[in-house]
Design an enzyme around this catalytic site. Structure first.
Site, short mmCIF file in Angstrom:
data_model
loop_
_atom_site.label_atom_id
_atom_site.label_comp_id
_atom_site.label_asym_id
_atom_site.label_seq_id
_atom_site.Cartn_x
_atom_site.Cartn_y
_atom_site.Cartn_z
N ASP A 31 1.38 -3.37 5.31
CA ASP A 31 2.70 -2.96 4.81
C ASP A 31 3.25 -1.85 5.71
O ASP A 31 2.62 -0.82 5.89
CB ASP A 31 2.60 -2.49 3.35
N SER A 71 9.80 -4.15 0.68
CA SER A 71 8.59 -4.98 0.61
C SER A 71 8.79 -6.21 -0.27
O SER A 71 8.14 -7.24 -0.07
CB SER A 71 7.42 -4.17 0.06
N THR A 124 4.47 -6.41 -2.92
CA THR A 124 3.86 -7.42 -2.04
C THR A 124 2.99 -8.41 -2.82
O THR A 124 3.24 -9.62 -2.76
CB THR A 124 3.09 -6.76 -0.88
N GLU A 245 -3.81 -6.98 1.54
CA GLU A 245 -2.78 -6.04 2.01
C GLU A 245 -3.32 -4.64 2.25
O GLU A 245 -3.96 -4.05 1.37
CB GLU A 245 -1.63 -5.95 0.99
N ASP A 250 2.04 1.79 4.71
CA ASP A 250 3.45 2.09 4.40
C ASP A 250 3.61 3.47 3.75
O ASP A 250 4.50 4.23 4.10
CB ASP A 250 3.99 0.99 3.47
N HIS A 254 5.80 6.55 5.13
CA HIS A 254 6.93 7.15 4.39
C HIS A 254 6.81 8.68 4.39
O HIS A 254 7.81 9.38 4.44
CB HIS A 254 6.93 6.67 2.94
N ASP A 292 5.44 -6.85 6.50
CA ASP A 292 6.68 -7.18 5.81
C ASP A 292 7.89 -6.49 6.46
O ASP A 292 9.01 -6.93 6.33
CB ASP A 292 6.59 -6.81 4.32
ZN ZN Z 1 7.88 1.13 2.08
#
Ligand code: ZN
Length: 356
Positions: A31, A71, A124, A245, A250, A254, A292
């Protein structure tokens, strides 16, 4: 006789390879893992998993309504072969329920499961396992799972399976754990017991109330969880599909947290190695690694060739529309080379399963 049998098996495996239809599919989603994120593994980790793939492509990730996807729309494209709006879970912009690659696999009698480090009802995994128009309604998404007879579900989000009185929306959610028990599932709530007992039959492993601890503070790896899933799904003689995943790549991006990001990439690399090791031995498994979307607008901004210490620059705390990589190994892999839209990946996966 044994020699004959071996020859026959070799013949069958060769045939399977020739028609390019894999019996099993393992799709690994990093991700937020864009090309700089992959590059970070390439330049700092000589045993990185990405270099093992014979087929490499690019995926353009924009959603039906936004240049920059989230996502939910990204995973909908991968799971169904269709673009949708941000926040939507395997439902088309016109409200049509989109059949997922997991549902196609089940039609073929194959086993299906997910292994994630987020909640199992996060965007996801939810796009492979359920349908909805709001990714935030995780309790409603999780409530769909027990009816669908998935074989293995591993991740966080235990709280979404407990009874809950939603006073705002005036909705009662019943206890899904006992429903799972009644349907013959073993439900694990600790990684220790999951990894110690090594279950062979269908199970849920809901290992945290919310997401799992990050890779830096876990005493088990995504690869350990992947092995646990493989032990169960490989018992299905018709094959399986697994979605794994690295959810928190991700999250680290972030937050623009480089140490956490590198740890998540390392954890994800181990899971890819596990999938590749299985596929090499099996000979009839497609392994597909992609993302993604990209997160962080990451660049490798410094470092030295003789050290693994890299420094990074981030251009955002959100997602970007940068293309992401596609890495494929096994029967059908060659279909994923070149430049494709992310929904094209889902279409190809479904085609490989159904001949459609
Ligand atoms: Zn994100």
């Amino acid at each position: 006789m044994n020699k004959l049998l071996t020859l026959l098996l070799l013949f069958i495996v060769t045939l399977a390879g020739q028609n390019g239809k894999p019996k099993n599919i393992i799709i690994l989603i990093g991700d937020g893992m864009g090309l700089s994120q992959v590059s970070s593994s390439l330049v700092s980790d000589s045993s990185n998993a990405f270099q093992k793939f014979p087929t490499v492509g690019l995926s353009v990730t924009c959603s039906a309504d936004k240049l920059i996807t989230d996502s939910a729309a990204g995973a909908t494209a991968l799971a169904t072969g269709h673009k949708t709006n941000n926040k939507w879970i395997s439902v088309a912009p016109d409200g049509t329920i989109l059949k997922t690659v997991f549902e196609y696999a089940k039609d073929k009698g194959k086993a299906a499961g997910v292994v994630v480090t987020s909640t199992v009802s996060n965007a996801t995994p939810a796009c492979f396992l359920g349908h909805g128009t709001d990714r935030k309604k995780e309790r409603e998404l999780a409530a769909q799972y027990p009816d669908d007879n998935w074989d293995v579900i591993i991740g966080g989000g235990l709280k979404y399976f407990k009874p809950f009185n939603d006073t705002v929306n005036k909705k009662m959610f019943t206890d899904k754990i006992s429903k799972l028990h009644n349907s013959g599932y073993t439900v694990f709530t600790s990684a220790d017991s999951l990894l110690r007992l090594q279950p062979k039959n269908k199970f849920y492993a809901l290992l945290a109330e919310d997401g799992l601890p990050g890779a830096l503070s876990r005493n088990y790896t995504l690869a350990d969880l992947t092995n646990a899933a493989l032990r169960t799904v490989t018992r299905n003689k018709k094959g399986f599909i697994l979605m794994i995943e690295g959810s928190q790549i991700d999250w680290a991006l972030h937050d623009n947290k480089s140490r956490e990001f590198e740890a998540e990439m390392k954890d994800f690399n181990l899971a890819i190695h596990t999938a590749l090791d299985f596929a090499r031995k099996d000979g009839n498994t497609l392994v597909l690694v992609t993302a993604d979307h990209e997160t962080g607008g990451l660049a490798i901004a410094g470092g030295k060739t003789d050290t693994t210490a890299l420094s990074y620059a981030y251009t955002t705390k959100g997602h970007t529309a940068s293309a992401v990589g596609v890495f494929a190994f096994g029967p059908g892999a060659e279909k994923f080379g070149g430049i494709q839209h992310i929904s094209g990946i889902g279409k190809k996966l479904i085609k490989l399963l159904t001949n459609k």
